[in-house]
Design an enzyme around this catalytic site. Structure first.
Site, mmCIF file in Angstrom:
data_model
loop_
_atom_site.group_PDB
_atom_site.id
_atom_site.type_symbol
_atom_site.label_atom_id
_atom_site.label_comp_id
_atom_site.label_asym_id
_atom_site.label_seq_id
_atom_site.Cartn_x
_atom_site.Cartn_y
_atom_site.Cartn_z
ATOM 1 N N TYR A 131 0.874 -1.185 0.000
ATOM 2 C CA TYR A 131 0.000 0.000 0.000
ATOM 3 C C TYR A 131 0.906 1.228 0.000
ATOM 4 O O TYR A 131 1.653 1.451 0.957
ATOM 5 C CB TYR A 131 -0.841 -0.104 1.271
ATOM 6 C CG TYR A 131 -1.749 1.033 1.639
ATOM 7 C CD1 TYR A 131 -3.098 1.016 1.274
ATOM 8 C CD2 TYR A 131 -1.297 2.091 2.437
ATOM 9 C CE1 TYR A 131 -3.965 2.030 1.683
ATOM 10 C CE2 TYR A 131 -2.165 3.107 2.842
ATOM 11 C CZ TYR A 131 -3.497 3.059 2.457
ATOM 12 O OH TYR A 131 -4.354 4.063 2.871
ATOM 13 N N THR A 134 2.031 6.992 1.835
ATOM 14 C CA THR A 134 2.930 7.964 2.492
ATOM 15 C C THR A 134 4.064 8.401 1.560
ATOM 16 O O THR A 134 4.564 7.614 0.763
ATOM 17 C CB THR A 134 3.529 7.323 3.756
ATOM 18 O OG1 THR A 134 2.452 6.872 4.572
ATOM 19 C CG2 THR A 134 4.378 8.311 4.541
ATOM 20 N N ALA A 138 4.659 13.851 3.233
ATOM 21 C CA ALA A 138 3.248 13.744 3.636
ATOM 22 C C ALA A 138 2.928 12.356 4.167
ATOM 23 O O ALA A 138 2.943 11.374 3.415
ATOM 24 C CB ALA A 138 2.335 14.056 2.442
ATOM 25 N N SER A 140 0.809 11.928 7.837
ATOM 26 C CA SER A 140 -0.507 12.166 8.460
ATOM 27 C C SER A 140 -1.402 12.973 7.522
ATOM 28 O O SER A 140 -2.602 12.723 7.417
ATOM 29 C CB SER A 140 -0.339 12.972 9.755
ATOM 30 O OG SER A 140 0.536 12.310 10.633
ATOM 31 N N THR A 166 5.583 -0.809 3.544
ATOM 32 C CA THR A 166 5.722 -2.155 4.101
ATOM 33 C C THR A 166 5.557 -3.183 2.979
ATOM 34 O O THR A 166 4.629 -3.062 2.172
ATOM 35 C CB THR A 166 4.663 -2.387 5.209
ATOM 36 O OG1 THR A 166 4.827 -1.375 6.193
ATOM 37 C CG2 THR A 166 4.814 -3.757 5.845
ATOM 38 N N ASP A 248 -10.752 1.268 8.138
ATOM 39 C CA ASP A 248 -11.802 0.761 9.034
ATOM 40 C C ASP A 248 -11.645 -0.748 9.211
ATOM 41 O O ASP A 248 -11.999 -1.309 10.245
ATOM 42 C CB ASP A 248 -13.193 1.066 8.469
ATOM 43 C CG ASP A 248 -13.517 2.560 8.523
ATOM 44 O OD1 ASP A 248 -12.774 3.305 9.202
ATOM 45 O OD2 ASP A 248 -14.494 2.978 7.879
ATOM 46 N N GLN A 287 4.557 -5.102 46.233
ATOM 47 C CA GLN A 287 3.319 -4.570 45.641
ATOM 48 C C GLN A 287 3.584 -3.669 44.427
ATOM 49 O O GLN A 287 2.822 -3.682 43.463
ATOM 50 C CB GLN A 287 2.558 -3.793 46.709
ATOM 51 C CG GLN A 287 1.095 -3.652 46.381
ATOM 52 C CD GLN A 287 0.347 -2.971 47.503
ATOM 53 O OE1 GLN A 287 0.699 -1.852 47.908
ATOM 54 N NE2 GLN A 287 -0.667 -3.613 48.018
ATOM 55 N N PHE A 346 11.915 -6.506 34.583
ATOM 56 C CA PHE A 346 13.156 -7.273 34.408
ATOM 57 C C PHE A 346 14.384 -6.528 34.953
ATOM 58 O O PHE A 346 15.485 -7.088 34.971
ATOM 59 C CB PHE A 346 13.392 -7.579 32.913
ATOM 60 C CG PHE A 346 12.700 -8.835 32.428
ATOM 61 C CD1 PHE A 346 11.333 -8.864 32.225
ATOM 62 C CD2 PHE A 346 13.423 -9.989 32.168
ATOM 63 C CE1 PHE A 346 10.697 -10.006 31.766
ATOM 64 C CE2 PHE A 346 12.808 -11.149 31.712
ATOM 65 C CZ PHE A 346 11.428 -11.152 31.506
ATOM 66 N N GLU A 371 -0.285 3.335 10.099
ATOM 67 C CA GLU A 371 -1.750 3.333 9.906
ATOM 68 C C GLU A 371 -2.439 4.454 10.694
ATOM 69 O O GLU A 371 -3.531 4.280 11.228
ATOM 70 C CB GLU A 371 -2.344 1.970 10.239
ATOM 71 C CG GLU A 371 -1.817 0.921 9.288
ATOM 72 C CD GLU A 371 -2.801 -0.139 8.890
ATOM 73 O OE1 GLU A 371 -4.017 0.043 9.090
ATOM 74 O OE2 GLU A 371 -2.329 -1.146 8.349
HETATM 75 C C1 LIG Z 1 7.700 0.867 9.784
HETATM 76 C C2 LIG Z 1 6.715 1.709 9.024
HETATM 77 C C3 LIG Z 1 5.857 1.101 8.121
HETATM 78 C C4 LIG Z 1 4.974 1.870 7.355
HETATM 79 N N1 LIG Z 1 4.196 1.274 6.380
HETATM 80 C C5 LIG Z 1 3.501 2.061 5.521
HETATM 81 C C6 LIG Z 1 2.867 1.497 4.350
HETATM 82 O O1 LIG Z 1 2.884 0.275 4.116
HETATM 83 N N2 LIG Z 1 2.235 2.338 3.487
HETATM 84 C C7 LIG Z 1 2.164 3.673 3.702
HETATM 85 O O2 LIG Z 1 1.568 4.368 2.869
HETATM 86 N N3 LIG Z 1 2.747 4.238 4.807
HETATM 87 C C8 LIG Z 1 3.427 3.471 5.698
HETATM 88 N N4 LIG Z 1 4.037 4.034 6.802
HETATM 89 C C9 LIG Z 1 3.956 5.461 7.009
HETATM 90 C C10 LIG Z 1 3.144 5.845 8.240
HETATM 91 O O3 LIG Z 1 1.776 5.594 8.020
HETATM 92 C C11 LIG Z 1 3.456 7.307 8.560
HETATM 93 O O4 LIG Z 1 4.811 7.344 9.029
HETATM 94 C C12 LIG Z 1 2.518 7.900 9.590
HETATM 95 O O5 LIG Z 1 1.219 8.043 9.047
HETATM 96 C C13 LIG Z 1 3.000 9.268 10.102
HETATM 97 O O6 LIG Z 1 3.338 10.105 9.050
HETATM 98 P P1 LIG Z 1 4.760 10.879 9.070
HETATM 99 O O7 LIG Z 1 5.812 9.879 9.325
HETATM 100 O O8 LIG Z 1 4.854 11.676 7.837
HETATM 101 O O9 LIG Z 1 4.674 11.818 10.333
HETATM 102 P P2 LIG Z 1 4.055 13.291 10.336
HETATM 103 O O10 LIG Z 1 2.752 13.293 9.648
HETATM 104 O O11 LIG Z 1 5.091 14.242 9.865
HETATM 105 O O12 LIG Z 1 3.813 13.513 11.903
HETATM 106 C C14 LIG Z 1 4.877 13.835 12.795
HETATM 107 C C15 LIG Z 1 4.271 13.973 14.188
HETATM 108 O O13 LIG Z 1 3.308 15.037 14.211
HETATM 109 C C16 LIG Z 1 2.044 14.556 14.667
HETATM 110 N N5 LIG Z 1 0.998 15.234 13.909
HETATM 111 C C17 LIG Z 1 0.942 15.445 12.578
HETATM 112 N N6 LIG Z 1 -0.171 16.132 12.249
HETATM 113 C C18 LIG Z 1 -0.838 16.339 13.404
HETATM 114 C C19 LIG Z 1 -2.073 16.978 13.735
HETATM 115 N N7 LIG Z 1 -2.849 17.524 12.808
HETATM 116 N N8 LIG Z 1 -2.447 17.015 15.033
HETATM 117 C C20 LIG Z 1 -1.681 16.442 15.992
HETATM 118 N N9 LIG Z 1 -0.507 15.820 15.741
HETATM 119 C C21 LIG Z 1 -0.105 15.763 14.467
HETATM 120 C C22 LIG Z 1 2.076 13.058 14.376
HETATM 121 O O14 LIG Z 1 1.160 12.365 15.206
HETATM 122 C C23 LIG Z 1 3.524 12.718 14.666
HETATM 123 O O15 LIG Z 1 3.693 12.558 16.040
HETATM 124 C C24 LIG Z 1 4.905 3.277 7.582
HETATM 125 C C25 LIG Z 1 5.735 3.867 8.531
HETATM 126 C C26 LIG Z 1 6.656 3.117 9.218
HETATM 127 C C27 LIG Z 1 7.601 3.807 10.173
#
Ligand SMILES: Cc1cc2nc3c(=O)[nH]c(=O)nc-3n(C[C@H](O)[C@H](O)[C@H](O)COP(=O)(O)OP(=O)(O)OC[C@H]3O[C@@H](n4cnc5c(N)ncnc54)[C@H](O)[C@@H]3O)c2cc1C
Length: 391
Positions: A131, A134, A138, A140, A166, A248, A287, A346, A371
């Site tokens: 898929y 990303t 871009a 999120s 992935t 979903d 505890q 541990f 995701e």
């Molecule tokens: C091991 C791995 C496997 C992956 N597999 C896939 C895949 O198969 N296909 C695919 O398409 N993608 C994949 N991804 C990408 C993954 O979905 C994105 O890394 C993720 O969605 C975050 O996007 P970013 O890394 O650009 O972080 P950013 O979007 O730059 O975010 C950086 C930080 O800011 C926060 N943030 C951003 N916007 C907001 C907001 N509006 N409000 C509050 N907080 C915010 C985020 O929560 C995060 O903490 C993978 C990532 C990794 C690391």
């Protein structure tokens, strides 16, 4: 204030078949995955042997319907398997489950010709898909993607770079989101199936990540790739909806894997707490330690029940976006807490690579990121509360 119906109630119970499925996945995790988990974590080698066995046993591609040659299990069934596979090793579990994310948007919106050409063969032989949404700029903010697909006669010319994909290095085909109209925001996005062997598809090197190292993530670049118009999924402008609707189905599955990792960490912590003695007593008798275990147990059970509720809803045809986000955020955050505390139980040994909890803590972190991050899940939940439920 508007009157709203009270919510709640008992939503599901597991059938004999589902319990059997769960046991099959548990046996597979224990006997096939766990013995090789450390090797794949240390080497980053893709677990082809395990994938082949999972495929032969029917533990892969479970969402593919019978009409396309699959077993057509529902999301609840898939989460029962997903939790157990991740209990074995979530890196290997992710490699097994990643096809689901590539397949899901096609099952929603692809025409029969695409389903027959790309999905049906996945039931006949072991084949990976990925898929690609990303990008370096871009994640999120999906609407910010820059990849373009420009129509030229009966094909599209695809250009752009995808990141963190992935299964990227082993996929035979990619689900790719691209802009067909740069000025139309998410309504200008369309989705395509792109074959790995086509000229202009460049597969990057495997990323060496913090955890889940058995899973393969890479950059995939498209340089003037000619995509036949027949590989447009559904219609132009529908790509964003397809890419998001997949979540979903897949977020409960990812959340179930977080539950599996947390359960594994707690199992190890309980065992160790009974054996390790300080001040003349097993540490379980202190505890402060037993309360950490109690918190793990309640977090894990709460996460598991949220996962099953989110999965049950979609499996029964209900919209579950809000519940899928509850499950994903809660299970991911709980998994991180549980694994961090398991390392604490541990003591010094928890910090050593000789002990399994160190790996689990590294593996856990990604659940709060891929995701949709834990912050993005909260955005979705808030949006559902303020914009949808009160209408
Ligand atoms: C091991 C791995 C496997 C992956 N597999 C896939 C895949 O198969 N296909 C695919 O398409 N993608 C994949 N991804 C990408 C993954 O979905 C994105 O890394 C993720 O969605 C975050 O996007 P970013 O890394 O650009 O972080 P950013 O979007 O730059 O975010 C950086 C930080 O800011 C926060 N943030 C951003 N916007 C907001 C907001 N509006 N409000 C509050 N907080 C915010 C985020 O929560 C995060 O903490 C993978 C990532 C990794 C690391």
């Amino acid at each position: 204030m508007s009157e709203k119906k009270p919510t709640g109630g008992l939503y599901y119970s597991l059938s004999d078949e589902q319990q059997q499925l769960q046991q099959t996945a548990r046996d597979f995790a224990k006997n096939v995955i766990r013995p090789v988990a450390r090797h794949h974590d240390e080497t980053g080698e893709y677990p082809w042997d395990v994938l082949k066995k999972a495929f032969d046993l029917g533990l892969m591609n479970t969402a593919i319907p019978e009409s396309l040659g699959g077993v057509g299990l529902n999301v609840l069934d898939a989460t029962l398997i997903g939790e157990q596979l991740a209990w074995g090793c979530s890196g290997i579990g992710t490699a097994i489950e990643a096809n689901t994310l590539a397949v899901a948007p096609l099952l929603f919106g692809a025409q029969e010709s695409i389903l027959k050409k790309y999905i049906a063969p996945m039931t006949e032989q072991l084949m990976m898909a990925a898929y690609c949404v990303t990008e370096p700029g871009a994640g999120s903010d999906v609407a910010g993607i820059k990849t373009t697909a420009v129509k030229q006669g009966d094909k599209y010319i695809l250009n752009g770079q995808k990141m963190w994909i992935t299964n990227g290095g082993h996929a035979k085909w990619y689900f790719v989101l691209a802009k067909t109209d740069k000025d139309a925001g998410h309504r200008g996005m369309s989705a395509f199936v792109v074959e790995r062997e086509w000229p202009g598809v460049v597969v990057g090197k495997k990323e060496w990540n913090m955890g889940q190292r058995a899973s393969d993530t890479r950059a995939i670049t498209f340089e003037n790739v000619e995509v036949p118009a027949a590989n447009l999924i559904g219609e132009e402008g529908k790509g964003f909806r397809l890419a998001m609707a997949a979540f979903d189905h897949t977020r409960p599955l990812v959340a179930s894997a977080a539950v599996g990792v947390a359960q594994a960490a707690m199992d190890y912590a309980v065992e160790y707490a009974k054996e390790r003695k300080t001040f003349g007593l097993p540490i379980a008798a202190h505890q402060a330690v037993s309360f950490m275990i109690a918190d793990m147990a309640k977090d894990i059970e709460a996460a598991r029940q949220l996962v099953r509720l989110a999965a049950f809803k979609i499996s029964n045809g209900e919209r579950n976006t809000q519940f899928a986000a509850y499950a994903k955020a809660f299970a991911a955050d709980a998994c991180m807490r549980v694994c961090t505390d398991a390392v604490q139980v541990f003591g010094g040994m928890g910090y050593s690579t000789e002990m399994p909890v160190e790996k689990l803590m590294r593996d856990a972190k990604i659940f709060q990121i891929y995701e949709g991050t834990s912050q993005i899940q909260r955005l979705i939940i808030a949006k559902e509360i303020f914009e949808r439920s009160n209408k």
